[in-house]
Scaffold this motif. Structure first.
Motif, PDB file in Angstrom:
ATOM      1  N   TRP A 148      14.694  -8.667 -21.383  1.00  0.00           N
ATOM      2  CA  TRP A 148      14.669  -9.666 -22.460  1.00  0.00           C
ATOM      3  C   TRP A 148      15.651  -9.388 -23.586  1.00  0.00           C
ATOM      4  O   TRP A 148      15.696 -10.100 -24.560  1.00  0.00           O
ATOM      5  N   ASP A 180      10.237 -14.010 -22.154  1.00  0.00           N
ATOM      6  CA  ASP A 180       9.846 -12.783 -21.454  1.00  0.00           C
ATOM      7  C   ASP A 180       8.988 -11.891 -22.342  1.00  0.00           C
ATOM      8  O   ASP A 180       8.030 -11.271 -21.884  1.00  0.00           O
ATOM      9  N   SER A 190      14.745 -18.673 -25.398  1.00  0.00           N
ATOM     10  CA  SER A 190      15.585 -17.547 -25.783  1.00  0.00           C
ATOM     11  C   SER A 190      16.388 -17.919 -27.018  1.00  0.00           C
ATOM     12  O   SER A 190      16.650 -19.093 -27.278  1.00  0.00           O
TER      13      SER A 190
END
Lengths: 553, 158
Positions: A148, A180, A190
């Motif tokens: 991650w 994640d 993200s």
């Protein structure tokens, strides 16, 4: 000496590669594109001197466990193909690198390619058709301690021709996979951020109003859940001299730049819709200020493609849009500080067995794009501007198109496309004319025998200005998967100038075997823009015989 | 020019070498990171990596063909097709809607700055490599209608 040392080490690797038990391996590729230019009184072109020109690339790498080393040699003999960057001359080592890599760390010394986020701040890449290779020479570390988290750091000088630009580039980028971290299973999330610095000593201006170093920052987010997805990126570039024309760095026109890119879409089986919005303000970014707007995309740091559909029909590529990241204020009729606009794509698949799908299915693709100048106050002759954040100025370009893909039987397939384009050439290319064009194209492919096929394409463009109407056709015969022949012609029959109603014909053959592809072509090249991935290169009209060969090993 | 000739000799030297996949990690369409080295390793399974882009018409034709044939072929051969999108940032966002719009059932890898493509020295797409037990056992440079039959015939011999 360095080169010789490199060669010796590669030689050692290559020889050992023959013994299959050895952990060494060698890989790479070769590409060669040559043209014998000829005089063509019909087109009014005289061949350049020398008439036979060739661009050649040989890329050889050796690998041993986590280590890889490579070298690319390029050869432009005698001289590069027409309108390539004049800095590509003779034969020399172009790039080289040594890389060590394991699951957590990746370290490269030498030349490397990199992209941060969407590339609006930094992208170094290679496109030989465009003559772009802006690899950085220096060092890079990519650290991925967990799935991650990824951190990148780099320093380098940018390749230009067979040397490097006179500036230092620093960069760092961080990507964090929040999905994640939080253990999301069906949601993708993200975020990321980048910094890019370009440090170029200001030598020509005694008391500059801007700093040697320009700092640029970016933040981005990416989200996806089920069929829905969205992403965004914002970029900021600090105060720097605005360069309106190559080599004209002015001390009294200093501005920051910024960019905003937003994308979202929804898809499910058989359907997809995607929309992109982008606003650019003074986002030209070069490793040397003087290089801004050079015709060869030389020393370009960031990647700013034209966000329109990449058309595959010949006549749909005459009035292509080029992105407008920069500032240009030559007079009151052309006032540009960037661009604002977007595009929407829709894909739909009519299922097999449905009324419109028929027995074998029908696929449809729609695209709409529209781009404008930034609206605001522009000051001339003092040279300054103050643009609004979300306001559309004069229109640069718009396009709508529909593509229908229909399979009638296992062996018979057709495609149809209609495209309407508006291109304000006066604003976009700083030439003249506004063009409205309608393009129709149809093609059909029929397979017969064990693996033979024939493909026929017909195209027409109705344009109300510039070169006006054209008709075009292509016939391609694939004897088998290894061998093809083709011929095509584009005829500018509608040109107002009777002497310019030219045919641009081509005949050729292509041969494929495993990783090798060779193609021979004789004919005429239409002058204009050649674009790859939304970045364009201008090519002049020419006539001649070309041979291209490429292979990987 | 000399350097060029010397280097050319290596092409001959290396012809015997069996190639492995490069040690790269690429993102899938769902945002997962996949390792070329560790995630495509099922013993004796054939992986077909087909390099394409949303703007490449012959690539799309090839993937359309393979999509309609793969169920039939899978009766004879254990294989999986991986569509490697070489779309750069300009067109990458078009990949997902196009894949779904076409109704393709492929694993998709995103080769956004073309690291995978460059590592294999691919000049033109479409370009297809066939991998078995971590070795590249077949390469097809280009596609014309009908190439898929040759590819299937090849798969059966591997």
């Amino acid at each position: 000496m360095k080169k010789i040392a490199c060669l010796i080490s590669l030689c050692a690797m290559a020889v050992s590669a023959q013994e299959k038990t050895n952990p060494f391996s060698v890989f790479g590729g070769l590409e060669s594109n040559s043209t014998w230019y000829m005089n063509d009184p019909g087109l009014n072109v005289v061949h350049p001197d020398p008439a036979i020109r060739s661009n050649n690339y040989l890329f050889v790498n050796g690998k041993y466990k986590g280590w890889t080393a490579g070298i690319q040699v390029e050869s432009y003999e005698d001289k590069a193909l027409l309108n390539y960057n004049p800095r590509y001359i003779d034969t020399d080592v172009a790039t080289y690198y040594v890389q060590y890599k394991n699951d957590m760390i990746d370290i490269t010394a030498g030349y490397f390619y990199e992209q941060f986020g969407s590339g609006l701040l930094l992208r170094s890449w290679e496109d030989r058709q465009l003559g772009i290779n802006n690899a950085l020479r220096g060092g890079r570390i990519v650290f991925t301690p967990w799935n991650w988290l990824q951190i990148k750091g780099l320093y380098g000088r940018q390749r230009t021709g067979f040397t490097v630009a006179d500036s230092d580039i620093y960069g760092t980028d961080l990507e964090l996979g929040l999905g994640d971290i939080f253990g999301f299973t069906t949601t993708e999330l993200s975020i990321g951020g980048s910094y890019v610095g370009r440090d170029q000593k200001v030598l020509t201006i005694p008391d500059p109003n801007f700093r040697d170093r320009t700092d640029a920052y970016a933040a981005r987010i990416n989200f996806g859940h089920g069929g829905f997805y969205a992403s965004g990126e914002y970029d900021y570039k600090s105060d720097d001299a605005v360069v309106e024309k190559q080599d004209q760095v002015r001390n009294n026109f200093v501005k920051p730049g910024q960019a905003l890119l937003v994308n979202m879409g929804y898809t499910k089986k058989g359907f997809g819709i995607d929309g992109t919005f982008r606003r650019l303000e003074n986002m030209s970014f070069y490793s040397e200020r003087e290089a801004a707007k050079n015709a060869f995309n030389d020393r370009i740091i960031n990647y700013i493609p034209g966000l329109t559909k990449q058309q595959h029909y010949n006549l749909a590529n005459i009035y292509v849009y080029q992105a407008q990241p920069g500032v240009a204020m030559p007079d009151y009729t052309v006032l540009k500080a960037g661009e604002i606009g977007g595009q929407v794509d829709i894909f739909y698949n009519f299922k097999k067995g449905s009324k419109l799908g028929g027995k074998h299915g029908t696929k449809i693709a729609l695209n709409y794009s529209e781009w404008h100048a930034l609206s605001g106050d522009y000051y001339l002759p003092a040279k300054d501007y103050n643009v609004d954040f979300l306001a559309f100025g004069k229109k640069y370009f718009s396009e709508y198109n529909v593509e229908i893909d229909k399979r009638w039987t296992d062996r018979w397939h057709t495609m149809f496309a209609y495209i309407h384009q508006y291109n304000n050439l006066k604003l976009v290319q700083e030439t003249y004319d506004i063009v409205n064009a309608d393009i129709v194209a149809a093609e059909t492919t029929i397979k017969f025998g064990k693996s033979r096929s024939i493909r026929v394409v017909g195209e027409h463009i109705w344009a109300d200005a510039d070169k006006k109407n054209w008709a075009a056709g292509t016939v391609e015969f694939n004897v088998n998967p290894k061998l093809s022949f083709y011929t095509n012609d584009m005829w500018n029959y509608g040109n107002d100038d009777p002497d310019a109603r030219n045919h641009y014909y081509n005949f050729g053959t292509a041969f494929r075997y495993k990783s090798i592809r060779a193609a021979l072509n004789y004919g005429r090249q239409r002058g204009g823009l050649v674009c790859v991935g939304g970045v364009c290169r201008f090519v002049p009209e020419s006539s001649g015989l070309s041979l291209s060969v490429n292979a990987a090993f | 020019m000399k350097i060029f000739h010397v280097l050319l000799l290596f092409v001959g030297f290396s012809a015997l070498a069996q190639k492995e996949l490069p040690n790269l990690k690429l993102n899938s369409l769902e945002g997962h990171t996949l390792s070329l080295k560790n995630d495509f390793t099922e013993q004796d399974k054939i992986y077909i990596f087909s390099f394409w882009a949303t703007w490449c018409t012959p690539c799309i034709q090839e993937l359309d063909e393979l999509n309609s044939l793969q169920d039939e072929w899978k009766k004879d051969v254990n294989f999986e097709i991986v569509a490697v999108s070489t779309d750069d940032a300009r067109t990458q966002k078009r990949v997902k809607p196009l894949i779904n719009g076409k109704g393709w059932e492929y694993n998709v890898l995103l080769d956004t700055n073309q690291d995978f493509k460059r590592a294999l020295s691919i000049v033109n797409i479409p370009y297809t490599i066939v991998v078995k037990n971590q070795k590249i056992v077949h390469i097809q440079n280009g596609y014309v209608p009908g190439s898929e039959n040759e590819l299937l015939a090849k798969l059966k011999t591997l």
